[in-house]
Scaffold this active site. Structure first.
Site, PDB file in Angstrom:
ATOM      1  N   THR A   1       0.853  -1.191   0.000  1.00  0.00           N
ATOM      2  CA  THR A   1       0.000   0.000   0.000  1.00  0.00           C
ATOM      3  C   THR A   1       0.893   1.248   0.000  1.00  0.00           C
ATOM      4  OG1 THR A   1      -0.157  -0.068   2.407  1.00  0.00           O
ATOM      5  CG2 THR A   1      -1.899  -1.183   1.171  1.00  0.00           C
TER       6      THR A   1
ATOM      7  N   THR B   1       1.197   4.329   1.598  1.00  0.00           N
ATOM      8  CA  THR B   1       1.800   4.902   2.800  1.00  0.00           C
ATOM      9  C   THR B   1       2.777   3.929   3.438  1.00  0.00           C
ATOM     10  OG1 THR B   1      -0.161   6.256   3.166  1.00  0.00           O
ATOM     11  CG2 THR B   1       1.325   5.983   5.036  1.00  0.00           C
ATOM     12  N   CYS B   2       2.407   2.664   3.490  1.00  0.00           N
ATOM     13  CA  CYS B   2       3.276   1.644   4.084  1.00  0.00           C
ATOM     14  C   CYS B   2       4.569   1.503   3.288  1.00  0.00           C
ATOM     15  CB  CYS B   2       2.549   0.305   4.143  1.00  0.00           C
ATOM     16  SG  CYS B   2       0.985   0.365   5.054  1.00  0.00           S
ATOM     17  N   SER B   3       4.449   1.502   1.968  1.00  0.00           N
ATOM     18  CA  SER B   3       5.597   1.291   1.088  1.00  0.00           C
ATOM     19  C   SER B   3       6.501   2.501   0.948  1.00  0.00           C
ATOM     20  CB  SER B   3       5.116   0.889  -0.311  1.00  0.00           C
ATOM     21  OG  SER B   3       4.478  -0.359  -0.285  1.00  0.00           O
TER      22      SER B   3
ATOM     23  N   LEU C   1       7.875   1.880   5.888  1.00  0.00           N
ATOM     24  CA  LEU C   1       8.921   0.865   5.706  1.00  0.00           C
ATOM     25  C   LEU C   1      10.300   1.461   5.396  1.00  0.00           C
ATOM     26  CD1 LEU C   1       9.923  -2.089   5.344  1.00  0.00           C
ATOM     27  CD2 LEU C   1       9.048  -1.970   2.992  1.00  0.00           C
TER      28      LEU C   1
END
Length: 196
Positions: free
Chosen positions: A82, A84-86, A90
Site C-alpha cells: 500500500t 503509505t506503508c511502502s 517501511l
C-alpha cells in the site's frame, strides 16, 4: 444483553486461539476492552503463537523465536504494497537499520495482515537485502490478540493498526500507535530510534 455478552465472549475466544496463552492474559489485565481484546500496552508481554514466512515454502515462525532473549523493533502496518506503508513507513526502518543495530537492536520486524507470499514479494520489491523480517499474520491472529486490529470493511477487511514498538525479551517497552491507518510519526523509525 445476553446476546451481546455471548458475542463478545465468542470474539475473545476466536481472536486468541492461535496466540494463547499469553494473549489470554491480556484479556484479564485492567484496561479497556475493545472488540473483545485489550490493546497491548507498554509493560505487556506480546502474545505467543506463529507468524508465517517464506523459506522453501510457507513456514510457521514461532513468536518466541522472534522475540525471546532479543531486542526487537516491531512495526505494524495496514498492508504490504500500500502507498503509505511502502513509501513512508517501511523505508525509514530500512534506512536506519545500522543505527538500530548500534543501539543493540537484534531484529527489525514488520507485521501485516497479509499472507507470506505477499510479504515476500513486497520485501523483494522494497527491501531486496532482506534487512526487515517480514511477518505475515494472514488470519490476523496476532493482531487481534494484541488488540491492534481495525476493520476496513470492503476495502480490505481486518487490518493491523499502524504502530511501532520496542520489544525486549517479548515485553513491550515502548509503543507508538497511530489512529487506524494514519501516519503522523508515532510509528516512524525515527520515533523508535529516539526512544532507544
Amino acid at each position: 444483553m445476553f446476546r451481546t455478552v455471548s458475542l463478545l465472549a465468542l470474539t475473545c475466544t476466536s481472536s486468541v486461539t492461535a496466540f494463547a496463552p499469553t494473549s489470554a492474559r491480556l484479556l484479564t489485565r485492567s484496561a479497556v476492552l475493545r472488540g473483545g481484546a485489550r490493546m497491548i500496552a507498554e509493560g505487556d508481554k506480546l502474545p505467543e503463537g506463529d507468524f508465517m514466512v517464506i523459506k522453501d515454502g510457507p513456514t510457521p515462525l514461532a513468536s518466541k523465536d522472534v522475540f525471546s532473549g532479543k531486542k526487537v523493533v516491531l512495526f505494524g502496518l495496514p498492508g504490504a504494497m500500500t502507498p503509505t506503508c511502502s513509501e513512508k513507513q517501511l523505508p525509514g526502518f530500512i534506512e536506519l537499520a545500522d543505527k538500530f543495530k548500534e543501539k543493540g537492536v537484534d531484529t527489525i520486524a514488520c507485521l501485516a495482515v497479509n499472507d507470506p507470499f505477499v510479504m515476500k514479494e513486497w520485501s523483494k520489491a522494497k527491501d531486496p537485502k532482506g534487512i526487515v523480517l517480514m511477518l505475515g499474520d494472514g488470519g490476523a491472529a496476532f493482531t487481534k490478540a494484541a488488540g491492534l486490529d481495525f476493520d476496513t470493511g470492503n476495502f480490505g477487511g481486518v487490518r493491523c493498526k499502524r504502530c511501532a514498538m520496542i520489544v525486549d525479551d517479548g515485553k513491550v517497552v515502548k509503543l507508538g500507535l497511530e489512529e487506524g491507518g494514519a501516519f503522523e510519526g508515532a510509528s516512524s523509525a525515527e520515533s523508535m530510534l529516539k526512544a532507544l
